[in-house]
Write a protein that holds these residues in place. Structure first.
Motif: not given
Length: 228
Positions: A2-6, A183-186, A189-193
C-alpha cells in the motif's frame, strides 16, 4: 503493497465512522420527530412532515449533498458580503453529517411511523387507564415495543447510510474513499486501494449486522418467551 498509505486510510476509516455515527444520531432524532408528526391528528402538523419525507427521499443523495453544501456556501457568501462580515466557509465535515442526517431522517421517519402503528392501541389505552401520563405511556409502553418492529428497518437504513458516507468525498472530506482515490492516483494502482475500501466497508457492515441482530434479540425476548 500500500506504499505507506495504510495509516492514512485507517484515519479515513475513523472519519467515515464518525460521520456515519453523528449522521445516524441526527437521522434518528429527525426520524422520531417526523414520525410523531406524521401520526398526529392535526393536518397542519402532518403535511410538513410528509413534504419533508417526499422531498428528501425523492432527491438523489449526491445531488442533495452538492446542492446543500454549495448552495449554503453561496447563501453564506451573500450574507457576509451584504453585511460586510468575515467570510465563513462551511466545514465539509459538518455539511456531510448534516446532509446525511437530513436525507436518512426521512427514511427513519417511515420506519418509526410503521413501528408506532404496529403497536396495539389497546396497550396505550391501558397505560392511560392505569394512571400514566401520555409522556410515560410513550416512554414505557410505546417506545420499548415499537423498537422490536423498527429494528429491521433501522438495520437496513444504517447499512445504507454507512455506505452512503462515500459521497462526502465529493465535497472534499477526507474519508477512506477520498484517501483511497488520492492514493490510487499517486501510485497508479486504483484497483488495489478501491478493493481495500470495499473490504473495509464489508467489515463495517458485517460488524453492524451482528450488533443490530443482538439488539433485535434483546427487544424480542419477551415475545419469544411468550411464544414458548
Amino acid at each position: 503493497m500500500f506504499n505507506g498509505y495504510l495509516p492514512a486510510i485507517m484515519a479515513g476509516v475513523a472519519t467515515t465512522l464518525e460521520v456515519a455515527v453523528f449522521a445516524l444520531l441526527l437521522a434518528v432524532t429527525l426520524g422520531l420527530l417526523n414520525a410523531v408528526l406524521k401520526i398526529s391528528p392535526f393536518f397542519w402538523l402532518r403535511w410538513p412532515a410528509q413534504l419533508y419525507s417526499t422531498v428528501m427521499r425523492g432527491v438523489p443523495d449526491l445531488v442533495a449533498m452538492l446542492l446543500l453544501f454549495y448552495g449554503m456556501q453561496i447563501v453564506c457568501n451573500a450574507l457576509t458580503e451584504q453585511y460586510r462580515l468575515t467570510q465563513w466557509d462551511i466545514d465539509p465535515y459538518i455539511a456531510g453529517v448534516a446532509t446525511l442526517g437530513l436525507i436518512y431522517g426521512a427514511y427513519f421517519s417511515e420506519t418509526f411511523r410503521g413501528a408506532f402503528i404496529a403497536v396495539p392501541g389497546g396497550q396505550l389505552e391501558a397505560g392511560l387507564a392505569y394512571g400514566m401520563s401520555r409522556g410515560q405511556v410513550f416512554r414505557r409502553v410505546l417506545m420499548p415495543q415499537m423498537m422490536r418492529f423498527a429494528i429491521p428497518g433501522i438495520t437496513n437504513n444504517w447499512l445504507v447510510l454507512l455506505k452512503g458516507t462515500a459521497i462526502v468525498t465529493m465535497i472534499g472530506l477526507q474519508d477512506m474513499t477520498w484517501v483511497a482515490d488520492q492514493a490510487g492516483r499517486a501510485t497508479h494502482q486504483p484497483f488495489v486501494f478501491y478493493m481495500l475500501v470495499c473490504v473495509l466497508y464489508l467489515a463495517l457492515t458485517a460488524c453492524s449486522q451482528c450488533a443490530l441482530a443482538a439488539m433485535h434479540k434483546h427487544y424480542s425476548l419477551g415475545v419469544q418467551h411468550a411464544e414458548l
